[in-house]
Write an enzyme that holds these catalytic residues in place. Structure first.
Site, PDB file in Angstrom:
ATOM      1  N   ARG A   1      -3.888   1.617 -10.281  1.00  0.00           N
ATOM      2  CA  ARG A   1      -3.781   1.111  -8.914  1.00  0.00           C
ATOM      3  C   ARG A   1      -4.293  -0.317  -8.973  1.00  0.00           C
ATOM      4  O   ARG A   1      -5.456  -0.537  -9.336  1.00  0.00           O
ATOM      5  CB  ARG A   1      -4.646   1.957  -7.971  1.00  0.00           C
ATOM      6  CG  ARG A   1      -4.627   1.446  -6.540  1.00  0.00           C
ATOM      7  CD  ARG A   1      -5.493   2.279  -5.623  1.00  0.00           C
ATOM      8  NE  ARG A   1      -6.785   1.666  -5.416  1.00  0.00           N
ATOM      9  CZ  ARG A   1      -7.460   1.681  -4.260  1.00  0.00           C
ATOM     10  NH1 ARG A   1      -6.955   2.304  -3.207  1.00  0.00           N
ATOM     11  NH2 ARG A   1      -8.637   1.115  -4.157  1.00  0.00           N
TER      12      ARG A   1
ATOM     13  N   TYR B   1      -8.808  -5.508   0.900  1.00  0.00           N
ATOM     14  CA  TYR B   1      -9.029  -4.082   0.648  1.00  0.00           C
ATOM     15  C   TYR B   1      -8.943  -3.748  -0.851  1.00  0.00           C
ATOM     16  O   TYR B   1      -7.994  -4.174  -1.532  1.00  0.00           O
ATOM     17  CB  TYR B   1      -7.997  -3.203   1.401  1.00  0.00           C
ATOM     18  CG  TYR B   1      -8.073  -1.797   0.882  1.00  0.00           C
ATOM     19  CD1 TYR B   1      -9.160  -0.993   1.219  1.00  0.00           C
ATOM     20  CD2 TYR B   1      -7.158  -1.314  -0.048  1.00  0.00           C
ATOM     21  CE1 TYR B   1      -9.311   0.270   0.662  1.00  0.00           C
ATOM     22  CE2 TYR B   1      -7.297  -0.048  -0.602  1.00  0.00           C
ATOM     23  CZ  TYR B   1      -8.376   0.724  -0.246  1.00  0.00           C
ATOM     24  OH  TYR B   1      -8.539   1.962  -0.815  1.00  0.00           O
TER      25      TYR B   1
ATOM     26  N   ASP C   1      -1.962  -0.225  -2.996  1.00  0.00           N
ATOM     27  CA  ASP C   1      -2.372   0.418  -1.736  1.00  0.00           C
ATOM     28  C   ASP C   1      -2.549  -0.645  -0.647  1.00  0.00           C
ATOM     29  O   ASP C   1      -3.330  -1.586  -0.809  1.00  0.00           O
ATOM     30  CB  ASP C   1      -3.707   1.151  -1.989  1.00  0.00           C
ATOM     31  CG  ASP C   1      -4.099   2.082  -0.859  1.00  0.00           C
ATOM     32  OD1 ASP C   1      -3.511   1.980   0.231  1.00  0.00           O
ATOM     33  OD2 ASP C   1      -5.020   2.901  -1.076  1.00  0.00           O
TER      34      ASP C   1
ATOM     35  N   HIS D   1      -3.349   0.273   2.556  1.00  0.00           N
ATOM     36  CA  HIS D   1      -4.353   0.836   3.455  1.00  0.00           C
ATOM     37  C   HIS D   1      -3.976   0.697   4.931  1.00  0.00           C
ATOM     38  O   HIS D   1      -4.803   0.283   5.762  1.00  0.00           O
ATOM     39  CB  HIS D   1      -5.731   0.237   3.166  1.00  0.00           C
ATOM     40  CG  HIS D   1      -6.774   1.277   2.964  1.00  0.00           C
ATOM     41  ND1 HIS D   1      -7.847   1.419   3.804  1.00  0.00           N
ATOM     42  CD2 HIS D   1      -6.898   2.248   2.048  1.00  0.00           C
ATOM     43  CE1 HIS D   1      -8.596   2.433   3.388  1.00  0.00           C
ATOM     44  NE2 HIS D   1      -8.044   2.953   2.317  1.00  0.00           N
TER      45      HIS D   1
ATOM     46  N   GLU E   1       1.521   2.359  -1.341  1.00  0.00           N
ATOM     47  CA  GLU E   1       0.795   3.386  -0.577  1.00  0.00           C
ATOM     48  C   GLU E   1       0.400   2.895   0.809  1.00  0.00           C
ATOM     49  O   GLU E   1      -0.027   1.737   0.959  1.00  0.00           O
ATOM     50  CB  GLU E   1      -0.465   3.762  -1.378  1.00  0.00           C
ATOM     51  CG  GLU E   1      -1.324   4.796  -0.676  1.00  0.00           C
ATOM     52  CD  GLU E   1      -2.602   5.098  -1.440  1.00  0.00           C
ATOM     53  OE1 GLU E   1      -2.709   4.740  -2.630  1.00  0.00           O
ATOM     54  OE2 GLU E   1      -3.506   5.687  -0.820  1.00  0.00           O
TER      55      GLU E   1
ATOM     56  N   GLU F   1      -3.415  10.235   2.760  1.00  0.00           N
ATOM     57  CA  GLU F   1      -4.818  10.544   2.448  1.00  0.00           C
ATOM     58  C   GLU F   1      -5.640  10.851   3.702  1.00  0.00           C
ATOM     59  O   GLU F   1      -6.678  11.489   3.598  1.00  0.00           O
ATOM     60  CB  GLU F   1      -5.469   9.425   1.621  1.00  0.00           C
ATOM     61  CG  GLU F   1      -5.634   8.116   2.357  1.00  0.00           C
ATOM     62  CD  GLU F   1      -6.241   7.012   1.496  1.00  0.00           C
ATOM     63  OE1 GLU F   1      -5.857   6.887   0.321  1.00  0.00           O
ATOM     64  OE2 GLU F   1      -7.098   6.278   2.010  1.00  0.00           O
TER      65      GLU F   1
ATOM     66  N   ARG G   1      -0.120  12.233  -0.314  1.00  0.00           N
ATOM     67  CA  ARG G   1      -1.436  11.811  -0.801  1.00  0.00           C
ATOM     68  C   ARG G   1      -2.600  12.637  -0.252  1.00  0.00           C
ATOM     69  O   ARG G   1      -3.746  12.194  -0.318  1.00  0.00           O
ATOM     70  CB  ARG G   1      -1.664  10.344  -0.384  1.00  0.00           C
ATOM     71  CG  ARG G   1      -0.768   9.354  -1.036  1.00  0.00           C
ATOM     72  CD  ARG G   1      -1.238   8.997  -2.426  1.00  0.00           C
ATOM     73  NE  ARG G   1      -2.462   8.231  -2.397  1.00  0.00           N
ATOM     74  CZ  ARG G   1      -3.557   8.539  -3.086  1.00  0.00           C
ATOM     75  NH1 ARG G   1      -3.594   9.610  -3.832  1.00  0.00           N
ATOM     76  NH2 ARG G   1      -4.621   7.769  -3.031  1.00  0.00           N
TER      77      ARG G   1
ATOM     78  N   GLU H   1      -4.866  10.773  -8.716  1.00  0.00           N
ATOM     79  CA  GLU H   1      -5.840   9.677  -8.677  1.00  0.00           C
ATOM     80  C   GLU H   1      -7.142  10.153  -9.306  1.00  0.00           C
ATOM     81  O   GLU H   1      -7.640  11.232  -8.991  1.00  0.00           O
ATOM     82  CB  GLU H   1      -6.079   9.289  -7.207  1.00  0.00           C
ATOM     83  CG  GLU H   1      -7.046   8.139  -7.014  1.00  0.00           C
ATOM     84  CD  GLU H   1      -7.189   7.766  -5.532  1.00  0.00           C
ATOM     85  OE1 GLU H   1      -6.881   8.615  -4.663  1.00  0.00           O
ATOM     86  OE2 GLU H   1      -7.603   6.635  -5.253  1.00  0.00           O
TER      87      GLU H   1
ATOM     88  N   TRP I   1      -8.352  -0.025   9.028  1.00  0.00           N
ATOM     89  CA  TRP I   1      -9.078  -0.309   7.785  1.00  0.00           C
ATOM     90  C   TRP I   1      -8.282   0.115   6.594  1.00  0.00           C
ATOM     91  O   TRP I   1      -7.725   1.133   6.487  1.00  0.00           O
ATOM     92  CB  TRP I   1     -10.449   0.395   7.749  1.00  0.00           C
ATOM     93  CG  TRP I   1     -11.083   0.044   6.455  1.00  0.00           C
ATOM     94  CD1 TRP I   1     -11.356  -1.222   6.018  1.00  0.00           C
ATOM     95  CD2 TRP I   1     -11.469   0.939   5.402  1.00  0.00           C
ATOM     96  NE1 TRP I   1     -11.886  -1.168   4.761  1.00  0.00           N
ATOM     97  CE2 TRP I   1     -11.959   0.131   4.354  1.00  0.00           C
ATOM     98  CE3 TRP I   1     -11.437   2.313   5.241  1.00  0.00           C
ATOM     99  CZ2 TRP I   1     -12.428   0.668   3.162  1.00  0.00           C
ATOM    100  CZ3 TRP I   1     -11.905   2.850   4.068  1.00  0.00           C
ATOM    101  CH2 TRP I   1     -12.404   2.019   3.028  1.00  0.00           C
TER     102      TRP I   1
HETATM  103  O1  KDG Z   1     -13.128   6.967   1.983  1.00  0.00           O
HETATM  104  C1  KDG Z   1     -12.047   6.090   1.950  1.00  0.00           C
HETATM  105  C2  KDG Z   1     -11.452   6.055   0.559  1.00  0.00           C
HETATM  106  O2  KDG Z   1     -11.212   7.366   0.140  1.00  0.00           O
HETATM  107  C3  KDG Z   1     -10.196   5.240   0.487  1.00  0.00           C
HETATM  108  O3  KDG Z   1     -10.472   3.890   0.709  1.00  0.00           O
HETATM  109  C4  KDG Z   1      -9.587   5.362  -0.879  1.00  0.00           C
HETATM  110  O4  KDG Z   1      -7.489   4.485  -0.113  1.00  0.00           O
HETATM  111  C5  KDG Z   1      -8.137   5.065  -0.944  1.00  0.00           C
HETATM  112  C6  KDG Z   1      -7.451   5.538  -2.153  1.00  0.00           C
HETATM  113  O5  KDG Z   1      -6.237   5.407  -2.208  1.00  0.00           O
HETATM  114  O6  KDG Z   1      -8.137   6.067  -3.018  1.00  0.00           O
HETATM  115 MG    MG Z   2      -5.360   4.934  -0.426  1.00  0.00          MG
END
Ligand code: KDG
Ligand code: MG
Length: 405
Positions: free
Chosen positions: A149, A161, A212, A214, A238, A264, A285, A341, A405
């Site tokens: 990643r 991020y 990612d 986010h 992602e 996630e 995810r 992951e 975030w």
């Molecule tokens: O607690 C937040 C994290 O799990 C996150 O920032 C991790 O985005 C993430 C990832 O893809 O592992």
């Molecule tokens: Mg993520």
């Protein structure tokens, strides 16, 4: 013979980061472990378990896992959400651990047996610029990883991020107030395609690269990014848009063939149903810990299989070794595995959660111990490693507006 649940204990401890672990014990003394860690909101899950769930489990048949899942999910009336689902997940993992121990089998055998010999893992790599990121990738390559990643600093954004000061990406900060992070989509979109093209050129054609976002882009921005990144040939892009606005991904799909991953922050199958049925994603995810445990995630993964969606189970630092073990048993036993992951952890954490799973040359193996194959060291106590108050950062646009975030 019915094996009844006799007691449950919630261990909240912070060996470098907070973990919430449930230990269930049956009348004949068999124990099972479950991960209930919810980053930045740990004590809410600990209370949900201690005050509401554990007292309701006493005397129940430890082997009736599906029934107990429904009892906790439907029976509470109030359903879903990360706190509830992490608590149910912990009970579910602990019950599968107990059942597999009773059968004398590693959990993956109870889930149908091995569909593969090894589980492809991806590393977190991070750098404030190309040189830093390449160093991080080389370090992961030395550890054997083939998949990375890649998160890189963007000039003009002070804290992008996934870019951490140290090699180890750890999102929760031990502060009395959430830290303030910053974001500007245009600055990011102008620079990230070239940065990722350069990384691809340096890593070579074979490297498996993931990125990612986010949840930070609007639909049309996400479509532009996915299109601009096509020649980078990411394994996946992602969380390119906020996970609640699921239609946004159809716009992204119309403009690009970059594979998409999301989920996630999902807790139930209902949050991914439309995405799968509409073929809007390629990888799901969710984590075992935040997605209701093995019982529920198995259903999610079966639904995914129908729609040719593969797994990419969430496994950052905030999923404990117990949650990681549960993921690996599932990864082994499903036919639609994609990637896992996996962040290698500081040795202290591995020592306090002795485990049968192992990482070798970029691949993970769940191990052959019966159950999940994880124990809690006696040294892992709340007294020795007390809970540390902390938060995930909050992300702001440059004008002070709170953003995803
Ligand atoms: O607690 C937040 C994290 O799990 C996150 O920032 C991790 O985005 C993430 C990832 O893809 O592992
Ligand atoms: Mg993520």
């Amino acid at each position: 013979m019915v094996e009844k649940i006799a007691s449950g204990e919630v261990v909240v401890a912070s060996p470098g980061r907070n973990f919430v672990t449930l230990r269930l014990r049956t009348e004949s003394g068999i124990t099972g472990l479950g991960d209930a860690t919810l980053n930045g909101r740990e004590l809410a899950v600990a209370s949900y378990l201690r005050d509401h769930v554990v007292p309701a489990l006493n005397g129940r048949d430890a082997q009736a896992i599906e029934d107990t899942w429904m009892y906790l999910y439907k029976g509470a009336y109030w359903r879903g959400g990360p706190v509830t689902m992490a608590a149910i997940a912990a009970v579910d993992m602990a019950l599968w651990d107990i059942k597999a121990k009773m059968a004398g089998l590693p959990l993956y055998q109870l889930l149908g047996g091995a569909c593969r010999e090894r589980v492809l893992a991806y590393a977190h790599t991070t750098g404030s610029d190309i040189n830093g990121l390449m160093r991080s990738i080389e370090k992961a390559q030395e550890d054997g990883y083939e998949a990375f990643r890649v998160q890189i600093g963007i000039p003009g954004i002070m804290d992008t991020y996934g870019v951490s000061a140290s090699e180890y990406y750890e999102p929760a900060l031990r502060d009395s107030q959430p830290a303030r992070f910053h974001w500007d989509a245009e600055t990011y979109l102008r620079q990230i395609p070239k940065l990722l093209r350069d990384i691809r050129a340096q890593c070579g054609e074979e490297a498996i690269l993931l990125h990612d976002v986010h949840h930070r882009l609007a639909p049309v921005q996400a479509a532009r990014l996915a299109r601009d990144l096509e020649e980078v040939r990411l394994f996946w892009l992602e969380d390119v848009t906020p996970s609640d606005d699921q239609d946004a991904l159809s716009l992204v799909r119309q403009h690009s063939t970059t594979p998409l991953a999301i989920g996630e922050v999902f807790n139930t199958i209902w949050q991914c149903k439309a995405l799968m049925e509409g073929h809007l994603i390629d990888y799901i995810r969710m984590s075992v810990t935040h997605g209701g445990g093995v019982t529920h995630l198995r259903k999610v993964l079966w639904l995914a299989e129908l729609h040719q969606v593969k797994s990419g189970l969430h496994g950052p630092s905030d999923v404990s070794p117990v949650g990681m073990a549960a993921s690996l048993h599932l990864d082994f036993a499903i036919s639609n595995f994609g990637i896992q992951e996996y962040q290698q952890r500081p040795a202290l954490i591995d020592d306090l959660f002795p485990h049968a799973y192992s990482f070798r040359d970029g691949y993970l193996y769940p191990g052959e111990e019966s159950g999940l194959g994880v124990t809690l060291s006696d040294a892992l106590t709340a007294e020795k490693y007390p809970y540390v108050h902390g938060y995930l950062p909050v992300n702001y646009l440059m004008d002070g507006t709170v953003h995803e975030w």
